[in-house]
Design an enzyme around this catalytic site. Structure first.
Site, PDB file in Angstrom:
ATOM      1  N   SER A 146     -45.927  85.850 -24.778  1.00 49.21           N
ATOM      2  CA  SER A 146     -44.936  85.507 -25.809  1.00 49.21           C
ATOM      3  C   SER A 146     -45.492  84.406 -26.701  1.00 49.21           C
ATOM      4  O   SER A 146     -46.345  83.614 -26.266  1.00 49.21           O
ATOM      5  CB  SER A 146     -43.659  84.983 -25.137  1.00 49.21           C
ATOM      6  OG  SER A 146     -42.750  84.490 -26.099  1.00 49.21           O
ATOM      7  N   TYR A 159     -38.484  79.708 -19.397  1.00 46.69           N
ATOM      8  CA  TYR A 159     -39.148  80.934 -19.886  1.00 46.69           C
ATOM      9  C   TYR A 159     -40.496  80.559 -20.500  1.00 46.69           C
ATOM     10  O   TYR A 159     -41.517  81.189 -20.194  1.00 46.69           O
ATOM     11  CB  TYR A 159     -38.236  81.603 -20.919  1.00 46.69           C
ATOM     12  CG  TYR A 159     -38.818  82.815 -21.617  1.00 46.69           C
ATOM     13  CD1 TYR A 159     -38.795  84.066 -21.024  1.00 46.69           C
ATOM     14  CD2 TYR A 159     -39.367  82.709 -22.895  1.00 46.69           C
ATOM     15  CE1 TYR A 159     -39.313  85.186 -21.674  1.00 46.69           C
ATOM     16  CE2 TYR A 159     -39.887  83.818 -23.560  1.00 46.69           C
ATOM     17  CZ  TYR A 159     -39.854  85.054 -22.945  1.00 46.69           C
ATOM     18  OH  TYR A 159     -40.370  86.158 -23.585  1.00 46.69           O
ATOM     19  N   LYS A 163     -44.295  81.838 -19.415  1.00 46.21           N
ATOM     20  CA  LYS A 163     -45.184  82.574 -20.327  1.00 46.21           C
ATOM     21  C   LYS A 163     -46.501  81.815 -20.533  1.00 46.21           C
ATOM     22  O   LYS A 163     -47.558  82.434 -20.683  1.00 46.21           O
ATOM     23  CB  LYS A 163     -44.473  82.833 -21.657  1.00 46.21           C
ATOM     24  CG  LYS A 163     -43.323  83.837 -21.534  1.00 46.21           C
ATOM     25  CD  LYS A 163     -43.823  85.209 -21.104  1.00 46.21           C
ATOM     26  CE  LYS A 163     -42.746  86.270 -21.093  1.00 46.21           C
ATOM     27  NZ  LYS A 163     -43.268  87.609 -20.778  1.00 46.21           N
TER      28      LYS A 163
HETATM   29  N1  LIG Z   1     -38.262  90.899 -27.581  1.00 43.28           N
HETATM   30  C1  LIG Z   1     -38.982  89.854 -27.973  1.00 43.28           C
HETATM   31  O1  LIG Z   1     -38.770  89.290 -29.069  1.00 43.28           O
HETATM   32  C2  LIG Z   1     -40.085  89.308 -27.123  1.00 43.28           C
HETATM   33  C3  LIG Z   1     -40.827  88.240 -27.625  1.00 43.28           C
HETATM   34  C4  LIG Z   1     -41.859  87.716 -26.860  1.00 43.28           C
HETATM   35  C5  LIG Z   1     -42.152  88.269 -25.631  1.00 43.28           C
HETATM   36  N2  LIG Z   1     -41.415  89.307 -25.160  1.00 43.28           N
HETATM   37  C6  LIG Z   1     -41.796  89.839 -23.849  1.00 43.28           C
HETATM   38  O2  LIG Z   1     -42.005  91.231 -23.954  1.00 43.28           O
HETATM   39  C7  LIG Z   1     -41.702  91.856 -22.702  1.00 43.28           C
HETATM   40  C8  LIG Z   1     -40.708  92.991 -22.931  1.00 43.28           C
HETATM   41  O3  LIG Z   1     -39.548  92.422 -23.540  1.00 43.28           O
HETATM   42  P1  LIG Z   1     -38.376  93.304 -24.176  1.00 43.28           P
HETATM   43  O4  LIG Z   1     -37.870  92.527 -25.321  1.00 43.28           O
HETATM   44  O5  LIG Z   1     -38.807  94.714 -24.349  1.00 43.28           O
HETATM   45  O6  LIG Z   1     -37.321  93.168 -22.979  1.00 43.28           O
HETATM   46  P2  LIG Z   1     -36.120  94.129 -22.515  1.00 43.28           P
HETATM   47  O7  LIG Z   1     -35.655  94.968 -23.652  1.00 43.28           O
HETATM   48  O8  LIG Z   1     -35.162  93.202 -21.846  1.00 43.28           O
HETATM   49  O9  LIG Z   1     -36.809  95.085 -21.435  1.00 43.28           O
HETATM   50  C9  LIG Z   1     -37.351  94.526 -20.270  1.00 43.28           C
HETATM   51  C10 LIG Z   1     -37.909  95.620 -19.394  1.00 43.28           C
HETATM   52  O10 LIG Z   1     -38.462  94.989 -18.209  1.00 43.28           O
HETATM   53  C11 LIG Z   1     -37.833  95.584 -17.061  1.00 43.28           C
HETATM   54  N3  LIG Z   1     -37.778  94.636 -15.975  1.00 43.28           N
HETATM   55  C12 LIG Z   1     -37.094  93.470 -15.915  1.00 43.28           C
HETATM   56  N4  LIG Z   1     -37.296  92.883 -14.722  1.00 43.28           N
HETATM   57  C13 LIG Z   1     -38.106  93.701 -14.005  1.00 43.28           C
HETATM   58  C14 LIG Z   1     -38.652  93.654 -12.712  1.00 43.28           C
HETATM   59  N5  LIG Z   1     -38.406  92.627 -11.892  1.00 43.28           N
HETATM   60  N6  LIG Z   1     -39.459  94.672 -12.304  1.00 43.28           N
HETATM   61  C15 LIG Z   1     -39.714  95.721 -13.111  1.00 43.28           C
HETATM   62  N7  LIG Z   1     -39.211  95.821 -14.366  1.00 43.28           N
HETATM   63  C16 LIG Z   1     -38.429  94.813 -14.803  1.00 43.28           C
HETATM   64  C17 LIG Z   1     -36.471  96.020 -17.557  1.00 43.28           C
HETATM   65  O11 LIG Z   1     -35.893  96.973 -16.686  1.00 43.28           O
HETATM   66  P3  LIG Z   1     -34.258  97.147 -16.639  1.00 43.28           P
HETATM   67  O12 LIG Z   1     -33.921  97.920 -17.880  1.00 43.28           O
HETATM   68  O13 LIG Z   1     -33.978  97.899 -15.393  1.00 43.28           O
HETATM   69  O14 LIG Z   1     -33.706  95.766 -16.646  1.00 43.28           O
HETATM   70  C18 LIG Z   1     -36.849  96.606 -18.922  1.00 43.28           C
HETATM   71  O15 LIG Z   1     -37.444  97.873 -18.766  1.00 43.28           O
HETATM   72  C19 LIG Z   1     -41.151  90.753 -21.804  1.00 43.28           C
HETATM   73  O16 LIG Z   1     -42.184  90.270 -20.973  1.00 43.28           O
HETATM   74  C20 LIG Z   1     -40.720  89.682 -22.787  1.00 43.28           C
HETATM   75  O17 LIG Z   1     -40.729  88.400 -22.224  1.00 43.28           O
HETATM   76  C21 LIG Z   1     -40.379  89.844 -25.870  1.00 43.28           C
END
Ligand SMILES: NC(=O)c1ccc[n+]([C@@H]2O[C@H](COP(=O)([O-])OP(=O)(O)OC[C@H]3O[C@@H](n4cnc5c(N)ncnc54)[C@H](OP(=O)(O)O)[C@@H]3O)[C@@H](O)[C@H]2O)c1
Length: 255
Positions: A146, A159, A163
């Site tokens: 992130s 968080y 990260k």
């Molecule tokens: N969105 C952003 O702006 C952003 C920015 C920086 C970094 N990120 C990073 O990008 C990654 C994906 O984020 P996203 O925005 O796509 O998040 P999201 O929409 O909340 O999706 C998260 C995914 O991770 C799965 N997950 C959560 N805990 C888990 C576990 N213990 N074991 C296996 N799977 C698990 C969830 O499954 P369920 O559906 O079953 O919960 C879902 O498939 C994360 O690492 C996040 O920190 C996101």
């Protein structure tokens, strides 16, 4: 021979977009989420429609005891793994004052966002090194950390700390695995429209237009999928240990 990827947290969001982009590039893909639920099965069906081998790999990434078994199952079903995308992640239990952060929220962020990345990568690397690898395939680990690995969001400090830890894990893995011809990348998304950011994304859409990011928009999961697939396909040859700031210039210093 096909490339074979495990994408953690690929039932939705950035992980699903990564799985989709890899499938479009011809990868066989294992779709992961913590539970064998309808969301996971739906994601598998959507990838199946792209006519590549796909399987569900339901396990909680923080449960390190099941990692080796799952990597073995994936390789047996889809062929030898070439690619690990550590994408699964969680936000904080509650945004707020750093002085009120609970141990439960700290531990959950560390367990899923950092500890799991280290130990799943360790098992993946052991898995690759245990066998002769066919020539011509690109082997890599792509970690999704992130912008908060670098930039403080004080209302989500636990968080950010998790990260930052995952970003250092990426560097350490790159150093250890370079001589083994396994590339390691750290993709640092900025503001991406997913369920994780749903409560705040409209505010950030406006702030992006107002200059928070250099390119005046928030990111879409497909943007991240394209970056992850580019890396996993080896389309940045002769690189490893790199951070990709996938943030539309959010963190470019300026005054
Ligand atoms: N969105 C952003 O702006 C952003 C920015 C920086 C970094 N990120 C990073 O990008 C990654 C994906 O984020 P996203 O925005 O796509 O998040 P999201 O929409 O909340 O999706 C998260 C995914 O991770 C799965 N997950 C959560 N805990 C888990 C576990 N213990 N074991 C296996 N799977 C698990 C969830 O499954 P369920 O559906 O079953 O919960 C879902 O498939 C994360 O690492 C996040 O920190 C996101």
């Amino acid at each position: 021979m096909r490339q074979v990827a495990l994408v953690t947290g690929s039932s939705r969001g950035i992980g699903f977009a990564a799985a989709e982009a890899l499938a479009r590039a011809g990868f066989a893909v294992a779709i992961n989420g913590p539970a064998d639920d309808e969301e996971l099965r739906g994601a598998v069906r959507r990838i199946e429609a792209l006519h590549v081998p796909v399987m569900a790999a339901p396990f909680d990434v923080s449960d390190t005891g099941v990692h080796a078994d799952w990597l073995g199952r994936i390789s047996e079903t889809l062929g030898p793994l070439t690619t690990l995308v550590n994408n699964a992640g969680v936000g904080v239990l509650q945004r707020g004052d750093l002085l009120d952060v609970t141990e439960a929220s700290w531990d959950r962020c560390q367990a899923i966002n950092a500890r799991a990345v280290f130990f799943l990568s360790q098992v993946f690397a052991r898995h690759l090194l245990a066998k002769e690898r066919p020539a011509g395939l690109f082997h890599s680990i792509v970690n999704v950390t992130s912008s908060n690995a670098v930039a403080v969001a004080v209302a989500r400090s636990e968080y950010c700390a998790s990260k930052a830890a995952a970003a250092m894990v990426s560097k350490a893995l790159a150093v250890r695995l370079g001589p083994e011809n396994i590339a390691v990348y750290d993709v640092q998304p900025g503001l991406i429209a997913t369920d994780m950011t749903a409560p705040v994304i409209e505010m950030y859409r406006q702030r992006a237009v107002d200059g928070l990011t250099l390119l005046p928009r928030v990111g879409e999961p497909a943007d991240m999928g394209a970056i992850i697939a580019t890396l996993a396909c080896g389309k940045l040859p002769y690189t490893t240990g790199q951070v990709i700031s996938a943030d539309a210039g959010l963190l470019v210093p300026r005054f």
